[in-house]
Design an enzyme around this catalytic site. Structure first.
Site, PDB file in Angstrom:
ATOM      1  N   SER A  94      38.589  42.624  25.189  1.00 39.04           N
ATOM      2  CA  SER A  94      37.671  41.550  25.248  1.00 39.04           C
ATOM      3  C   SER A  94      38.312  40.643  24.426  1.00 39.04           C
ATOM      4  CB  SER A  94      36.227  42.098  24.224  1.00 39.04           C
ATOM      5  OG  SER A  94      36.423  42.845  23.235  1.00 39.04           O
ATOM      6  N   SER A 108      27.070  56.418  33.020  1.00 44.46           N
ATOM      7  CA  SER A 108      27.171  55.895  34.282  1.00 44.46           C
ATOM      8  C   SER A 108      26.671  56.666  35.420  1.00 44.46           C
ATOM      9  CB  SER A 108      28.894  55.577  34.426  1.00 44.46           C
ATOM     10  OG  SER A 108      29.123  55.717  35.589  1.00 44.46           O
ATOM     11  N   TYR A 116      37.092  59.712  33.726  1.00 50.02           N
ATOM     12  CA  TYR A 116      36.236  58.844  33.081  1.00 50.02           C
ATOM     13  C   TYR A 116      34.733  59.308  33.007  1.00 50.02           C
ATOM     14  CZ  TYR A 116      33.019  54.818  33.105  1.00 50.02           C
ATOM     15  OH  TYR A 116      32.023  54.082  32.619  1.00 50.02           O
ATOM     16  N   LYS A 175      31.778  60.756  30.145  1.00 50.04           N
ATOM     17  CA  LYS A 175      30.507  60.191  29.881  1.00 50.04           C
ATOM     18  C   LYS A 175      29.451  61.497  29.842  1.00 50.04           C
ATOM     19  CE  LYS A 175      31.166  55.871  29.954  1.00 50.04           C
ATOM     20  NZ  LYS A 175      30.652  54.939  28.557  1.00 50.04           N
ATOM     21  N   PHE A 179      24.141  51.638  37.541  1.00 46.57           N
ATOM     22  CA  PHE A 179      24.527  51.792  38.616  1.00 46.57           C
ATOM     23  C   PHE A 179      25.734  50.675  38.423  1.00 46.57           C
ATOM     24  CE2 PHE A 179      23.013  55.252  40.996  1.00 46.57           C
ATOM     25  CZ  PHE A 179      22.085  56.038  39.915  1.00 46.57           C
ATOM     26  N   LEU A 220      34.410  45.285  42.778  1.00 42.11           N
ATOM     27  CA  LEU A 220      34.117  44.436  43.892  1.00 42.11           C
ATOM     28  C   LEU A 220      33.788  42.898  43.579  1.00 42.11           C
ATOM     29  CD1 LEU A 220      33.805  44.054  46.952  1.00 42.11           C
ATOM     30  CD2 LEU A 220      31.317  44.748  46.647  1.00 42.11           C
ATOM     31  N   ARG A 255      26.427  50.393  47.629  1.00 46.03           N
ATOM     32  CA  ARG A 255      26.044  50.797  45.943  1.00 46.03           C
ATOM     33  C   ARG A 255      24.946  49.858  45.540  1.00 46.03           C
ATOM     34  NH1 ARG A 255      29.631  53.472  47.319  1.00 46.03           N
ATOM     35  NH2 ARG A 255      31.611  53.986  46.096  1.00 46.03           N
ATOM     36  N   ASP A 273      36.385  57.222  46.535  1.00 43.99           N
ATOM     37  CA  ASP A 273      34.960  56.395  46.722  1.00 43.99           C
ATOM     38  C   ASP A 273      34.147  57.293  47.642  1.00 43.99           C
ATOM     39  OD1 ASP A 273      35.532  54.388  45.327  1.00 43.99           O
ATOM     40  OD2 ASP A 273      35.993  52.787  47.062  1.00 43.99           O
TER      41      ASP A 273
HETATM   42  P1  NAD Z   1      34.113  46.298  28.554  1.00 44.99           P
HETATM   43  O1  NAD Z   1      35.680  46.804  28.394  1.00 44.99           O
HETATM   44  O2  NAD Z   1      33.858  44.809  28.701  1.00 44.99           O
HETATM   45  O3  NAD Z   1      33.602  46.527  26.891  1.00 44.99           O
HETATM   46  C1  NAD Z   1      33.894  47.535  26.012  1.00 44.99           C
HETATM   47  C2  NAD Z   1      34.213  47.009  24.792  1.00 44.99           C
HETATM   48  O4  NAD Z   1      34.350  48.118  23.873  1.00 44.99           O
HETATM   49  C3  NAD Z   1      35.384  46.145  24.845  1.00 44.99           C
HETATM   50  O5  NAD Z   1      34.985  44.992  23.978  1.00 44.99           O
HETATM   51  C4  NAD Z   1      36.551  46.846  24.102  1.00 44.99           C
HETATM   52  O6  NAD Z   1      37.276  45.896  23.435  1.00 44.99           O
HETATM   53  C5  NAD Z   1      35.707  47.700  23.255  1.00 44.99           C
HETATM   54  N1  NAD Z   1      36.400  49.130  22.818  1.00 44.99           N
HETATM   55  C6  NAD Z   1      37.046  49.824  23.747  1.00 44.99           C
HETATM   56  N2  NAD Z   1      37.390  50.887  23.053  1.00 44.99           N
HETATM   57  C7  NAD Z   1      37.219  50.671  21.665  1.00 44.99           C
HETATM   58  C8  NAD Z   1      37.302  51.534  20.512  1.00 44.99           C
HETATM   59  N3  NAD Z   1      37.829  52.721  20.572  1.00 44.99           N
HETATM   60  N4  NAD Z   1      36.793  50.821  19.459  1.00 44.99           N
HETATM   61  C9  NAD Z   1      36.124  49.784  19.484  1.00 44.99           C
HETATM   62  N5  NAD Z   1      35.972  49.096  20.524  1.00 44.99           N
HETATM   63  C10 NAD Z   1      36.380  49.615  21.646  1.00 44.99           C
HETATM   64  O7  NAD Z   1      33.315  47.187  29.183  1.00 44.99           O
HETATM   65  P2  NAD Z   1      31.898  46.789  29.876  1.00 44.99           P
HETATM   66  O8  NAD Z   1      31.729  46.911  31.224  1.00 44.99           O
HETATM   67  O9  NAD Z   1      30.987  45.949  28.931  1.00 44.99           O
HETATM   68  O10 NAD Z   1      31.192  48.532  29.596  1.00 44.99           O
HETATM   69  C11 NAD Z   1      30.507  48.808  28.441  1.00 44.99           C
HETATM   70  C12 NAD Z   1      30.251  50.230  28.530  1.00 44.99           C
HETATM   71  O11 NAD Z   1      29.423  50.611  29.634  1.00 44.99           O
HETATM   72  C13 NAD Z   1      31.571  51.182  28.674  1.00 44.99           C
HETATM   73  O12 NAD Z   1      31.126  52.173  27.753  1.00 44.99           O
HETATM   74  C14 NAD Z   1      31.463  51.707  30.162  1.00 44.99           C
HETATM   75  O13 NAD Z   1      32.148  52.803  30.348  1.00 44.99           O
HETATM   76  C15 NAD Z   1      30.156  51.626  30.412  1.00 44.99           C
HETATM   77  N6  NAD Z   1      29.744  51.375  31.960  1.00 44.99           N
HETATM   78  C16 NAD Z   1      30.208  50.095  32.433  1.00 44.99           C
HETATM   79  C17 NAD Z   1      29.928  49.979  33.903  1.00 44.99           C
HETATM   80  C18 NAD Z   1      30.520  48.739  34.723  1.00 44.99           C
HETATM   81  O14 NAD Z   1      30.638  48.744  35.780  1.00 44.99           O
HETATM   82  N7  NAD Z   1      30.822  47.836  33.750  1.00 44.99           N
HETATM   83  C19 NAD Z   1      29.311  50.895  34.619  1.00 44.99           C
HETATM   84  C20 NAD Z   1      28.757  51.998  33.886  1.00 44.99           C
HETATM   85  C21 NAD Z   1      28.872  52.432  32.375  1.00 44.99           C
HETATM   86  N1  UDP Z   2      35.320  47.581  47.123  1.00 44.19           N
HETATM   87  C1  UDP Z   2      36.347  46.929  47.770  1.00 44.19           C
HETATM   88  N2  UDP Z   2      37.203  46.264  47.551  1.00 44.19           N
HETATM   89  C2  UDP Z   2      37.529  46.043  46.112  1.00 44.19           C
HETATM   90  C3  UDP Z   2      36.872  46.667  45.200  1.00 44.19           C
HETATM   91  C4  UDP Z   2      35.635  47.489  45.790  1.00 44.19           C
HETATM   92  O1  UDP Z   2      36.054  47.101  49.202  1.00 44.19           O
HETATM   93  O2  UDP Z   2      38.464  45.253  45.889  1.00 44.19           O
HETATM   94  C5  UDP Z   2      34.188  48.553  47.393  1.00 44.19           C
HETATM   95  C6  UDP Z   2      34.511  50.129  46.993  1.00 44.19           C
HETATM   96  O3  UDP Z   2      35.115  50.932  47.742  1.00 44.19           O
HETATM   97  C7  UDP Z   2      32.981  50.161  46.793  1.00 44.19           C
HETATM   98  C8  UDP Z   2      32.216  49.183  46.492  1.00 44.19           C
HETATM   99  O4  UDP Z   2      33.077  48.073  46.593  1.00 44.19           O
HETATM  100  O5  UDP Z   2      32.592  50.613  48.086  1.00 44.19           O
HETATM  101  C9  UDP Z   2      32.061  49.036  44.950  1.00 44.19           C
HETATM  102  O6  UDP Z   2      33.308  49.209  44.271  1.00 44.19           O
HETATM  103  P1  UDP Z   2      33.328  49.119  42.450  1.00 44.19           P
HETATM  104  O7  UDP Z   2      34.893  49.282  42.329  1.00 44.19           O
HETATM  105  O8  UDP Z   2      32.904  47.737  42.363  1.00 44.19           O
HETATM  106  O9  UDP Z   2      32.236  50.057  41.759  1.00 44.19           O
HETATM  107  P2  UDP Z   2      32.338  51.730  42.021  1.00 44.19           P
HETATM  108  O10 UDP Z   2      30.835  51.912  42.678  1.00 44.19           O
HETATM  109  O11 UDP Z   2      33.500  52.139  42.856  1.00 44.19           O
HETATM  110  O12 UDP Z   2      32.151  52.001  40.566  1.00 44.19           O
END
Ligand code: NAD
Ligand code: UDP
Length: 337
Positions: free
Chosen positions: A36, A124, A148, A152, A177, A199, A230, A294
């Site tokens: 970030s 997640s 990953y 979780k 999600f 995506l 999704r 996937d």
């Molecule tokens: P992000 O990478 O934008 O945010 C994570 C933040 O944590 C970043 O600012 C990073 O600098 C900080 N960070 C990482 N490791 C650290 C550490 N050891 N100590 C201190 N700071 C640290 O990710 P996001 O999309 O905002 O996701 C946030 C959380 O949600 C994550 O735990 C991720 O696994 C979970 N999550 C995200 C998604 C998604 O699609 N974005 C989906 C499901 C779960």
């Molecule tokens: N996907 C795609 N092209 C991309 C990224 C993702 O076709 O460049 C598809 C992927 O196969 C899935 C959906 O988009 O069907 C969502 O993928 P994403 O990586 O965003 O999230 P996921 O559900 O895999 O965590």
């Protein structure tokens, strides 16, 4: 209420911080800025009218965490900090167990020592096992297929054991999600490093001219148009879910788990069409083979969050695409523009 937000400078963390500030809570961020940019603090100040306190440091630093909990009289923690790329976790599993599992362990130990007993954890949908029945309920079979997802799941198990071990803990895991979108002002959004894995940011970068065409990973799935389906959820809805989980979790003993999704599936091509409407032009795409690992289709049953937290997703795909486009169009290179 003083809330420690680990990973609070990240995509979901920053928008949740804003939501907490606007609801009158007092967030304190802790982030190592590994994924970030510090500029997000200026954006938060601009939108909220005050600058959140931010501690620069690592969630695996026990002394720093204890000091932060005490110094800021923290009442509850929202734990976002961690690594999140599924593919990378296959190549570097130890980095994922270290950041995600060890980081959570250290945080919980600091909380135990300092008597902070309320936590909301970023879990997640990847914790669910393949071939579960749709929509996914919280009691569906678990069995993640990547390091990953396993990181979780391990943390969820730690939370469950801790809640059982003694009364007083209120531990909530939110299984997201597919979070997408940005703040409606276009000021804060997703700023992935390098080539986006997901995506929506990939489509947005095609729309803004940073990438030539979307690569659609597979059009031979057993779905209506053959592309993956999704459950996309607007990050603003997700942020509100954290506020509610934090407010309602405080003082409510035990381990609680909730799906946060819309309960509706959308295919890759449907998402692309919706984004075309938002940005006002056709976007090129090429069909590629399926991406390894996937699944064809999954979406949430989010009724437990509605029944128990009073949370329901409100924003649809039009808002997701419009807000994402507003952010990308005004920040073509992310926070560095
Ligand atoms: P992000 O990478 O934008 O945010 C994570 C933040 O944590 C970043 O600012 C990073 O600098 C900080 N960070 C990482 N490791 C650290 C550490 N050891 N100590 C201190 N700071 C640290 O990710 P996001 O999309 O905002 O996701 C946030 C959380 O949600 C994550 O735990 C991720 O696994 C979970 N999550 C995200 C998604 C998604 O699609 N974005 C989906 C499901 C779960
Ligand atoms: N996907 C795609 N092209 C991309 C990224 C993702 O076709 O460049 C598809 C992927 O196969 C899935 C959906 O988009 O069907 C969502 O993928 P994403 O990586 O965003 O999230 P996921 O559900 O895999 O965590």
């Amino acid at each position: 209420m003083n809330v420690l937000v680990t990973g609070g400078a990240g995509y979901i963390g920053s928008l949740t911080t804003l939501c907490l500030m606007q609801a009158g809570l007092n967030p304190v961020l802790l982030d190592n800025f590994s994924n970030s940019q510090p500029q997000v603090l200026d954006c938060l100040e601009q939108l909220a009218g005050r600058r959140p306190v931010c501690v620069t440091g690592d969630v695996r630093d026990l002394a720093l965490l204890e000091q932060t909990l005490v110094e800021h009289s923290i009442d509850a923690v929202i734990h976002f900090a961690g690594l999140k790329a599924v593919g990378e976790s296959v190549r570097q599993p130890l980095a994922y167990y270290d950041n995600n599992v060890q980081g959570s362990l250290v945080l919980l130990e600091a909380m135990r020592r300092q008597g902070v007993r309320t936590l909301v954890f970023s879990s997640s949908a990847t914790v669910y096992a393949e071939a579960s029945e749709m929509p996914l309920r919280e009691d569906a079979r678990l069995g993640p297929s990547s390091p990953y997802g396993r990181s979780k799941w391990m943390v969820e198990q730690m939370l469950q054991d801790l809640a059982r071990s003694e009364p007083g803990w209120s531990l909530t895991a939110l299984r997201y999600f597919n979070p997408v979108g940005a703040h409606p002002s276009g000021t804060i959004g997703e700023d992935p490093r390098g080539v986006p894995n997901n995506l929506m940011p990939y489509i947005a970068q095609v729309a803004v001219g940073r990438r030539e065409a979307l690569h659609v990973f597979g059009n031979d799935y057993p779905t209506p148009d053959g592309t993956g389906v999704r459950d996309y959820i607007h990050v603003q809805d997700l942020a509100r879910g954290h506020l509610l989980a934090c407010q309602q979790g405080h003082g409510r003993d035990g381990f609680h788990v909730y799906n946060l999704g819309r309960g509706q599936g959308l295919s890759v091509l449907e998402m692309l069409k919706a984004f075309e409407l938002a940005c006002g032009r056709e976007l090129p795409f090429v069909i590629e083979p399926r991406r390894s690992g996937d699944l064809a289709a999954y979406w949430a049953d989010a009724s437990r969050a509605e029944d128990e937290l009073g949370w329901k997703a409100e924003l649809g795909v039009d808002a997701m695409c419009a807000d994402s486009w507003r952010w990308q169009a005004s920040h073509p290179m992310g926070y560095s523009t």
